[in-house]
Each structure stands twice: as C-alpha cells, then as structure tokens.
Design a protein around this motif. Structure first.
Motif, PDB file in Angstrom:
ATOM      1  N   SER A   1       8.072  11.818  -6.141  1.00  0.00           N
ATOM      2  CA  SER A   1       6.960  11.095  -6.762  1.00  0.00           C
ATOM      3  C   SER A   1       7.301   9.624  -6.960  1.00  0.00           C
ATOM      4  O   SER A   1       6.479   8.743  -6.739  1.00  0.00           O
ATOM      5  CB  SER A   1       6.613  11.742  -8.103  1.00  0.00           C
ATOM      6  OG  SER A   1       5.614  11.008  -8.773  1.00  0.00           O
ATOM      7  N   SER A   2       8.561   9.358  -7.380  1.00  0.00           N
ATOM      8  CA  SER A   2       9.002   7.984  -7.580  1.00  0.00           C
ATOM      9  C   SER A   2       9.024   7.218  -6.265  1.00  0.00           C
ATOM     10  O   SER A   2       8.598   6.064  -6.194  1.00  0.00           O
ATOM     11  CB  SER A   2      10.386   7.981  -8.220  1.00  0.00           C
ATOM     12  OG  SER A   2      10.871   6.671  -8.382  1.00  0.00           O
ATOM     13  N   VAL A   3       9.527   7.877  -5.198  1.00  0.00           N
ATOM     14  CA  VAL A   3       9.563   7.242  -3.879  1.00  0.00           C
ATOM     15  C   VAL A   3       8.149   6.909  -3.414  1.00  0.00           C
ATOM     16  O   VAL A   3       7.880   5.828  -2.883  1.00  0.00           O
ATOM     17  CB  VAL A   3      10.279   8.154  -2.857  1.00  0.00           C
ATOM     18  CG1 VAL A   3      10.099   7.624  -1.443  1.00  0.00           C
ATOM     19  CG2 VAL A   3      11.762   8.252  -3.195  1.00  0.00           C
ATOM     20  N   GLN A   4       7.220   7.850  -3.605  1.00  0.00           N
ATOM     21  CA  GLN A   4       5.844   7.635  -3.187  1.00  0.00           C
ATOM     22  C   GLN A   4       5.211   6.476  -3.952  1.00  0.00           C
ATOM     23  O   GLN A   4       4.504   5.650  -3.390  1.00  0.00           O
ATOM     24  CB  GLN A   4       5.029   8.917  -3.391  1.00  0.00           C
ATOM     25  CG  GLN A   4       3.575   8.778  -2.929  1.00  0.00           C
ATOM     26  CD  GLN A   4       2.781  10.062  -3.139  1.00  0.00           C
ATOM     27  OE1 GLN A   4       3.304  11.039  -3.679  1.00  0.00           O
ATOM     28  NE2 GLN A   4       1.538  10.057  -2.703  1.00  0.00           N
ATOM     29  N   THR A   5       5.497   6.404  -5.268  1.00  0.00           N
ATOM     30  CA  THR A   5       4.953   5.317  -6.092  1.00  0.00           C
ATOM     31  C   THR A   5       5.458   3.964  -5.616  1.00  0.00           C
ATOM     32  O   THR A   5       4.688   3.002  -5.490  1.00  0.00           O
ATOM     33  CB  THR A   5       5.335   5.523  -7.563  1.00  0.00           C
ATOM     34  OG1 THR A   5       4.800   6.768  -8.020  1.00  0.00           O
ATOM     35  CG2 THR A   5       4.768   4.395  -8.426  1.00  0.00           C
ATOM     36  N   HIS A   6       6.781   3.885  -5.344  1.00  0.00           N
ATOM     37  CA  HIS A   6       7.349   2.635  -4.873  1.00  0.00           C
ATOM     38  C   HIS A   6       6.814   2.272  -3.489  1.00  0.00           C
ATOM     39  O   HIS A   6       6.550   1.093  -3.207  1.00  0.00           O
ATOM     40  CB  HIS A   6       8.880   2.719  -4.833  1.00  0.00           C
ATOM     41  CG  HIS A   6       9.515   2.543  -6.178  1.00  0.00           C
ATOM     42  ND1 HIS A   6       9.627   3.579  -7.090  1.00  0.00           N
ATOM     43  CD2 HIS A   6      10.063   1.446  -6.781  1.00  0.00           C
ATOM     44  CE1 HIS A   6      10.220   3.143  -8.189  1.00  0.00           C
ATOM     45  NE2 HIS A   6      10.506   1.855  -8.024  1.00  0.00           N
ATOM     46  N   ALA A   7       6.643   3.267  -2.624  1.00  0.00           N
ATOM     47  CA  ALA A   7       6.108   3.021  -1.288  1.00  0.00           C
ATOM     48  C   ALA A   7       4.686   2.477  -1.369  1.00  0.00           C
ATOM     49  O   ALA A   7       4.316   1.536  -0.650  1.00  0.00           O
ATOM     50  CB  ALA A   7       6.149   4.297  -0.453  1.00  0.00           C
ATOM     51  N   GLU A   8       3.881   3.064  -2.268  1.00  0.00           N
ATOM     52  CA  GLU A   8       2.510   2.588  -2.441  1.00  0.00           C
ATOM     53  C   GLU A   8       2.495   1.173  -3.012  1.00  0.00           C
ATOM     54  O   GLU A   8       1.661   0.342  -2.640  1.00  0.00           O
ATOM     55  CB  GLU A   8       1.741   3.550  -3.349  1.00  0.00           C
ATOM     56  CG  GLU A   8       1.468   4.904  -2.715  1.00  0.00           C
ATOM     57  CD  GLU A   8       0.827   5.880  -3.685  1.00  0.00           C
ATOM     58  OE1 GLU A   8       0.737   5.540  -4.886  1.00  0.00           O
ATOM     59  OE2 GLU A   8       0.413   6.975  -3.244  1.00  0.00           O
ATOM     60  N   SER A   9       3.457   0.889  -3.922  1.00  0.00           N
ATOM     61  CA  SER A   9       3.532  -0.442  -4.515  1.00  0.00           C
ATOM     62  C   SER A   9       3.892  -1.493  -3.465  1.00  0.00           C
ATOM     63  O   SER A   9       3.311  -2.575  -3.424  1.00  0.00           O
ATOM     64  CB  SER A   9       4.568  -0.454  -5.637  1.00  0.00           C
ATOM     65  OG  SER A   9       4.717  -1.746  -6.182  1.00  0.00           O
ATOM     66  N   ILE A  10       4.874  -1.158  -2.600  1.00  0.00           N
ATOM     67  CA  ILE A  10       5.261  -2.077  -1.536  1.00  0.00           C
ATOM     68  C   ILE A  10       4.112  -2.278  -0.556  1.00  0.00           C
ATOM     69  O   ILE A  10       3.816  -3.398  -0.122  1.00  0.00           O
ATOM     70  CB  ILE A  10       6.517  -1.552  -0.804  1.00  0.00           C
ATOM     71  CG1 ILE A  10       7.715  -1.597  -1.753  1.00  0.00           C
ATOM     72  CG2 ILE A  10       6.808  -2.377   0.445  1.00  0.00           C
ATOM     73  CD1 ILE A  10       8.964  -0.952  -1.187  1.00  0.00           C
ATOM     74  N   GLN A  11       3.442  -1.182  -0.223  1.00  0.00           N
ATOM     75  CA  GLN A  11       2.324  -1.269   0.711  1.00  0.00           C
ATOM     76  C   GLN A  11       1.205  -2.139   0.153  1.00  0.00           C
ATOM     77  O   GLN A  11       0.607  -2.946   0.873  1.00  0.00           O
ATOM     78  CB  GLN A  11       1.793   0.133   1.021  1.00  0.00           C
ATOM     79  CG  GLN A  11       0.705   0.150   2.092  1.00  0.00           C
ATOM     80  CD  GLN A  11       0.266   1.560   2.436  1.00  0.00           C
ATOM     81  OE1 GLN A  11       0.753   2.534   1.853  1.00  0.00           O
ATOM     82  NE2 GLN A  11      -0.646   1.683   3.387  1.00  0.00           N
ATOM     83  N   SER A  12       0.928  -1.988  -1.149  1.00  0.00           N
ATOM     84  CA  SER A  12      -0.137  -2.784  -1.756  1.00  0.00           C
ATOM     85  C   SER A  12       0.204  -4.267  -1.812  1.00  0.00           C
ATOM     86  O   SER A  12      -0.682  -5.115  -1.843  1.00  0.00           O
ATOM     87  CB  SER A  12      -0.441  -2.272  -3.167  1.00  0.00           C
ATOM     88  OG  SER A  12       0.664  -2.492  -4.033  1.00  0.00           O
ATOM     89  N   SER A  13       1.515  -4.606  -1.810  1.00  0.00           N
ATOM     90  CA  SER A  13       1.908  -6.015  -1.854  1.00  0.00           C
ATOM     91  C   SER A  13       1.591  -6.730  -0.549  1.00  0.00           C
ATOM     92  O   SER A  13       1.615  -7.966  -0.492  1.00  0.00           O
ATOM     93  CB  SER A  13       3.400  -6.150  -2.174  1.00  0.00           C
ATOM     94  OG  SER A  13       4.210  -5.697  -1.100  1.00  0.00           O
ATOM     95  N   PHE A  14       1.301  -5.959   0.514  1.00  0.00           N
ATOM     96  CA  PHE A  14       0.904  -6.556   1.793  1.00  0.00           C
ATOM     97  C   PHE A  14      -0.615  -6.597   1.954  1.00  0.00           C
ATOM     98  O   PHE A  14      -1.113  -6.971   3.021  1.00  0.00           O
ATOM     99  CB  PHE A  14       1.504  -5.769   2.975  1.00  0.00           C
ATOM    100  CG  PHE A  14       2.973  -6.019   3.175  1.00  0.00           C
ATOM    101  CD1 PHE A  14       3.406  -7.094   3.935  1.00  0.00           C
ATOM    102  CD2 PHE A  14       3.918  -5.174   2.611  1.00  0.00           C
ATOM    103  CE1 PHE A  14       4.755  -7.325   4.131  1.00  0.00           C
ATOM    104  CE2 PHE A  14       5.277  -5.393   2.807  1.00  0.00           C
ATOM    105  CZ  PHE A  14       5.688  -6.478   3.561  1.00  0.00           C
TER     106      PHE A  14
END
Length: 245
Positions: free
Chosen positions: A14-27
């Motif tokens: 869940s933490s990995v998915q949250t961070h991945a979504e956060s990085i993706q949203s920064s683009f």
C-alpha cells in the motif's frame, strides 16, 4: 504469525502504491519547452598556467568584444508537472590581434562551459508554479578549454576538458503581473560556482509567450591538474530573450 506477515506485506504494498501515485501525479500537466538566447558581457579576472608559462587575466568585456571571433550562448528547458530538465551553453572563441613579446599573452582562446541538469519544484506558494517557487537542482558541468599562450617567441598550446557534478537551487517569483524574478546558484565538485539573477518582463507576441530578461551572472572556476591551472572569475550583466512553446 501468518496474519502478521500478511499485514506487514499489505502495508508495504500500500505504501509503495501511494508513493508511486504521488510520483506519477508530480508529472501531471502538459509538457512545456522554453528557449532563451542571451548575451553575457563578462569581465574576466584570474590566471592561466601551463608548463611554467603563466598569464594573468585582467580583461574587461570591451577587450573581449574586440577580439571576439565566435560566440553562442543559450538555455533550453523542458518542463512537465513539477519536474524539468535544462541545458545551458556558454561558448566563446577569441583571436588576439596584437603581439606583445615582453610578457605572456593569450593569442587565442576557446572556452566552452556547458551543463545539463534536472530540477524539482519542491515548494510553490500557489498552485501551478505561481508566486514564490523553490526548485533544487542536480546535474553536470562540462568545461572545454583550448588556447595558445605566447611569450618571447615561444608558444604553448593548452587543451583541457573536465566534467563535474553540481548541486544547487533555483528561486522564482511570478504572478499575474508581466514582471518576474528568477535566480539560480550551483556549486560543482571541481569548485565551479555559477550564480545569476534576472528581472524579466513577459508578454505575448502573436500566440507565443516571450520573456525579456536583464540580470547579472557570476562564474568562478578554480581547476588544477598536473601542470595546468584555470583560476578565473567571469562576471557581468546579461541580457536575453526567451520564448515558450
């Protein structure tokens, strides 16, 4: 034990998915390209040394302009979301027209100071990069020097180039006004320091956003390798024009 392992694994995923979504949203957002062509009216001070032949530089911009053979100065930037990459080139080639035999002179020089970097918008006062903005940067400088030193009929060809990593920060302020402010500082692993600050005025010409800028640039380098040394400071006003695509 099994339930505990499942809980820990689930929390990790869940933490990995949250961070991945956060990085993706920064683009998030459309890609933008900015090109800036500028002129750097630099006074140069310092010293060049090679195999025992040393030359003290004390050259105002007027003398550089008189001996100027070729020059290219530009800045390219590509931005998407909070991320961006940039490249800057400062290329100057001079040919000295006079001969002085009583002390060393630089007969010809070619200086290419280029860099490539990436930045991240770590802080923005208002959404979409408005207001006060802070952007840390990381990248690499490349310096390529070629020249001919002469004294008492003796000439020595100098040719050196080196890479160095740098870190730094960019600061910007802009709002709905056409006026804007920008500054940047970087420090390299081979002691190259570049500091610059600009005042800009933005307006649209046809459909393209154009930014006219005036400012000041400071470049300090202190590089030594074997019998070669390049210890110089370049500083002076900058004027440029940038366009966005």
């Amino acid at each position: 034990m099994y339930k505990s392992c499942c809980f820990i694994l689930g929390f990790f995923l869940s933490s990995v998915q949250t961070h991945a979504e956060s990085i993706q949203s920064s683009f998030a957002g459309e890609s933008k390209v900015f090109l800036n062509i500028y002129g750097f009216a630099a006074d140069i001070d310092g010293g060049i040394g090679y195999h025992g032949l040393n030359y003290q530089l004390d050259q105002p911009f007027k003398d550089t302009l008189d001996a100027l053979d070729q020059a290219l100065m530009g800045h390219l930037e590509i931005n998407k979301g909070k991320w961006g990459i940039f490249s800057d080139i400062q290329y100057v080639k001079t040919e000295e027209k006079k001969q002085v035999y009583s002390f060393p002179v630089v007969l010809s020089t070619k200086v290419n100071l280029s860099n490539f970097g990436v930045y991240y918008r770590a802080y923005e006062q208002f959404p979409n990069g408005q207001g006060f903005v802070i952007e840390p940067t990381l990248g690499m400088n490349y310096t390529d020097l070629k020249g001919v030193l002469g004294a008492l009929g003796r000439q020595v060809s100098v040719e050196e180039d080196w890479y160095e990593y740098f870190g730094g920060v960019r600061l910007r302020y802009n709002d709905d006004s056409p006026w804007n402010i920008a500054a940047q500082y970087t420090y390299g692993t081979e002691q190259t320091q570049i500091a610059q600050a600009y005042l800009g005025y933005r307006q649209k010409i046809y459909t393209a956003p154009v930014n006219f800028r005036v400012g000041y640039r400071y470049v300090s380098q202190d590089y030594k390798k074997d019998s070669f040394k390049w210890d110089t400071v370049q500083q002076g006003p900058v004027i440029g024009i940038g366009v966005g695509f």
